[in-house]
Design a protein around this motif. Sequence first.
Motif, mmCIF file in Angstrom:
data_model
loop_
_atom_site.group_PDB
_atom_site.id
_atom_site.type_symbol
_atom_site.label_atom_id
_atom_site.label_comp_id
_atom_site.label_asym_id
_atom_site.label_seq_id
_atom_site.Cartn_x
_atom_site.Cartn_y
_atom_site.Cartn_z
ATOM 1 N N THR A 71 0.839 -1.205 0.000
ATOM 2 C CA THR A 71 0.000 0.000 0.000
ATOM 3 C C THR A 71 0.873 1.253 0.000
ATOM 4 O OG1 THR A 71 -1.672 -1.216 1.237
ATOM 5 C CG2 THR A 71 -1.856 1.169 1.268
ATOM 6 N N GLU A 72 0.616 2.146 -0.963
ATOM 7 C CA GLU A 72 1.409 3.383 -1.012
ATOM 8 C C GLU A 72 0.659 4.579 -0.458
ATOM 9 O OE1 GLU A 72 2.891 4.050 -4.957
ATOM 10 O OE2 GLU A 72 4.002 2.148 -4.917
ATOM 11 N N ASP A 73 -0.626 4.693 -0.794
ATOM 12 C CA ASP A 73 -1.355 5.930 -0.451
ATOM 13 C C ASP A 73 -2.397 5.754 0.637
ATOM 14 O OD1 ASP A 73 -0.023 7.544 -2.263
ATOM 15 O OD2 ASP A 73 -1.237 6.773 -3.907
ATOM 16 N N ALA A 74 -3.066 4.620 0.649
ATOM 17 C CA ALA A 74 -4.189 4.458 1.584
ATOM 18 C C ALA A 74 -3.680 4.312 3.017
ATOM 19 C CB ALA A 74 -5.014 3.236 1.189
ATOM 20 N N LEU A 75 -4.521 4.725 3.953
ATOM 21 C CA LEU A 75 -4.242 4.527 5.377
ATOM 22 C C LEU A 75 -4.446 3.044 5.685
ATOM 23 C CD1 LEU A 75 -3.969 6.530 7.933
ATOM 24 C CD2 LEU A 75 -6.361 5.938 8.319
ATOM 25 N N VAL A 76 -3.512 2.443 6.414
ATOM 26 C CA VAL A 76 -3.648 1.014 6.759
ATOM 27 C C VAL A 76 -4.088 0.901 8.224
ATOM 28 C CG1 VAL A 76 -2.441 -1.189 7.013
ATOM 29 C CG2 VAL A 76 -1.922 0.309 5.065
ATOM 30 N N VAL A 77 -5.284 0.335 8.412
ATOM 31 C CA VAL A 77 -5.847 0.199 9.764
ATOM 32 C C VAL A 77 -5.915 -1.286 10.114
ATOM 33 C CG1 VAL A 77 -7.824 0.715 11.254
ATOM 34 C CG2 VAL A 77 -7.275 2.257 9.347
ATOM 35 N N ALA A 78 -5.263 -1.666 11.211
ATOM 36 C CA ALA A 78 -5.274 -3.078 11.640
ATOM 37 C C ALA A 78 -6.328 -3.266 12.723
ATOM 38 C CB ALA A 78 -3.901 -3.471 12.178
ATOM 39 N N ASP A 79 -7.116 -4.316 12.558
ATOM 40 C CA ASP A 79 -8.172 -4.614 13.522
ATOM 41 C C ASP A 79 -7.583 -5.416 14.682
ATOM 42 O OD1 ASP A 79 -10.812 -4.454 14.228
ATOM 43 O OD2 ASP A 79 -11.529 -5.907 12.747
#
Length: 268
Positions: A71-79
């Motif tokens: 992933t380059e641009d999107a925010l990465v949210v871990a559950d």
Amino acid sequence: MTTTRGLRDREEPITILTAYDAPTAAIVDEAGIDAVLVGDSMGNAALGYDSTLPVTFDEVASRTAAVARATEDALVVADMPFLSFGVDEAESVRNAGRLLKEANADAVKIESGPHTVDMTRHMTDVGIPVMAHLGLTPQHVNRLGGYTRQGTEREAAEEIIDLAGAHAEAGAFALVLEHVPANLAGAVTEALAIPTIGIGAGPDCDGQVLVINDAVGLGEWAPPFSRQFGDVRGEMLDAVEAYRDAVRSGEFPADEHSHVEEDLDELY
Ligand code: KIV
């Protein structure tokens, strides 16, 4: 590069999809989706469990790291999976921190309740952005007695409104509202300064999230509040059957898929 602050005060609705592996995350990112949620929905969607309860911290961490690499641009949210938080506060904060430090998540999501308000504040204070989650929280399926719509009675709706405010005040940067009446989601959205992200919560949230399998048509079943925007399962089945037939008929591999080394001819 999307940041947690960048999700605020958007003119257009925020778009979020789940992803559990690198190739899917790359597609979601390339499509310009604002955030990728490495949801514990991976239990049903990718790992073959029949609920999210068996999903482990290591499974989420490994999949988050794969998603973050792609992933380059999107925010990465871990559950945060069941019991990786909520038993002991220090352990909860440490686990959330590991998802940022070791798996490269930008933020964590927590299935919220009265017990997560102080924890949200603690995580936010140490620098871990928290996405809260109210309404249907699937980790509570055994207590709730099923995956039913939440907040349908006045008292339950008021509790969701109060908890939403408490989590926003504790520092949550966004709030997922799952499977609640659209007018309740609208009221929460109106009341909060942080963005609300709906799933089965109507059109009045600041953004929407769907499980990728449901959105692209990969699963055999999807909840009624979801919409199938493609038929990936059908496409994959066609491709797998075409491969099977081509191998069986001898059509694959063809000359263009093979290499003959002339120096080896005398071996035969
Ligand atoms: O695990 C998940 O994918 C989620 C979304 C459905 C919000 O919690």
